[in-house]
Design an enzyme around this catalytic site. Structure first.
Site, PDB file in Angstrom:
ATOM      1  N   PRO A  54       0.843  -1.195   0.000  1.00 37.44           N
ATOM      2  CG  PRO A  54      -0.776  -1.592   1.610  1.00 37.44           C
ATOM      3  CD  PRO A  54       0.558  -2.079   1.142  1.00 37.44           C
ATOM      4  N   GLY A  57       2.445   2.749   3.104  1.00 37.09           N
ATOM      5  CA  GLY A  57       3.475   1.998   3.811  1.00 37.09           C
ATOM      6  C   GLY A  57       4.850   2.120   3.179  1.00 37.09           C
ATOM      7  CG  ASP A 119      13.696  -9.075  10.946  1.00 34.13           C
ATOM      8  OD1 ASP A 119      14.936  -9.075  10.851  1.00 34.13           O
ATOM      9  OD2 ASP A 119      13.005  -8.049  10.911  1.00 34.13           O
TER      10      ASP A 119
END
Length: 256
Positions: A54, A57, A119
């Site tokens: 989006p 973001g 991560d």
């Protein structure tokens, strides 16, 4: 077996490779700071980057890539159908949604697409290390997920020990190799080409390689046939082979 000693196997490492993604489509999901780094790495490798995120973001750097049309951008949230494109060769996710990331990972496994889930080391087919770049020279340091900060520290320590002009020297060596392949094409010339180039790198200093001009390359290549290597100074003076007097010393060395 004859008393020979061989290297001990040391498990727990990664197979570090230079992955060629030039002109290949790579899907990046998420547009934050982590995605910015991933995208830059991909663009430096000449990949075709497709970003799904989006617009609200987008990291400023990612927004810049979009504005400059450096990447293909889709202003939306990820959907499973985004992985239906058979041209996608790699997927990278950088979103703050562990469950969604795991679903993407599982779907990539079903489709046999290599993926990196930011991560989440267990859900990564490959890792990013800390990279030093100087023109064609790339050095990657990896801690296999144990300490990314330590990788940065080690990479900086290594970079500090390198000559400031090593990237330019490597460019010149690459240009000389291309000229040599034109002069002596064919697989049968391969061993001789390799040995001759290695001798050039051993005998010429880093500064010599940096200062080498196109004319110097052409003059040097005239010595390939008889398998001779003049020093940089001898080449500049235009000395003939019978005038060469080597003292057995060598300058900076490189590996081809």
């Amino acid at each position: 077996m004859g008393g020979e000693k061989f290297p001990e196997v040391e498990g727990g490492g990664s197979l570090i490779l230079a992955w060629q993604v030039k002109n290949k489509k790579v899907l990046v999901i998420g547009g934050g700071e982590v995605a910015a780094g991933r995208i830059l790495n991909l663009l430096n490798a000449d990949a075709k980057v497709v970003l799904i995120s989006p617009r609200d973001g987008l990291n400023p750097e990612v927004a810049h890539r979009v504005e400059q049309k450096q990447i293909e951008y889709h202003d939306k949230k990820y959907e499973p159908s985004d992985l239906d494109d058979p041209a996608i060769t790699m997927v990278m996710t950088a979103i703050d949604d562990p469950e969604a990331s795991s679903r993407i990972w599982k779907l990539c496994k079903e489709k046999r697409i290599a993926a990196n889930i930011a991560d989440v080391p267990p859900e990564c087919d490959f890792y990013f290390g800390s990279v030093h770049r100087d023109g064609p020279l790339q050095i990657m340091v990896s801690t296999n997920g144990n300490g990314p900060k330590m990788a940065n520290i080690v990479r900086r320590r290594i970079a500090e020990t390198l000559p400031s002009n090593i990237g330019e020297a490597i460019k010149k060596v690459g240009a000389l190799r291309k000229k040599l392949r034109v002069l002596a094409p064919g697989d049968e010339q391969g061993p001789k080409r390799m040995k001759w180039m290695s001798k050039v790198c051993l005998q010429w200093s880093l500064e010599d390689l940096c200062d080498m001009t196109e004319q110097d390359m052409d003059d040097l290549l005239r010595n390939y046939g008889p398998d001779l290597i003049p020093t940089f100074e001898q080449l500049k003076l235009g000395e003939s082979p019978d005038e060469w007097q080597f003292d057995g010393s060598f300058g900076w060395s490189c590996v081809i």
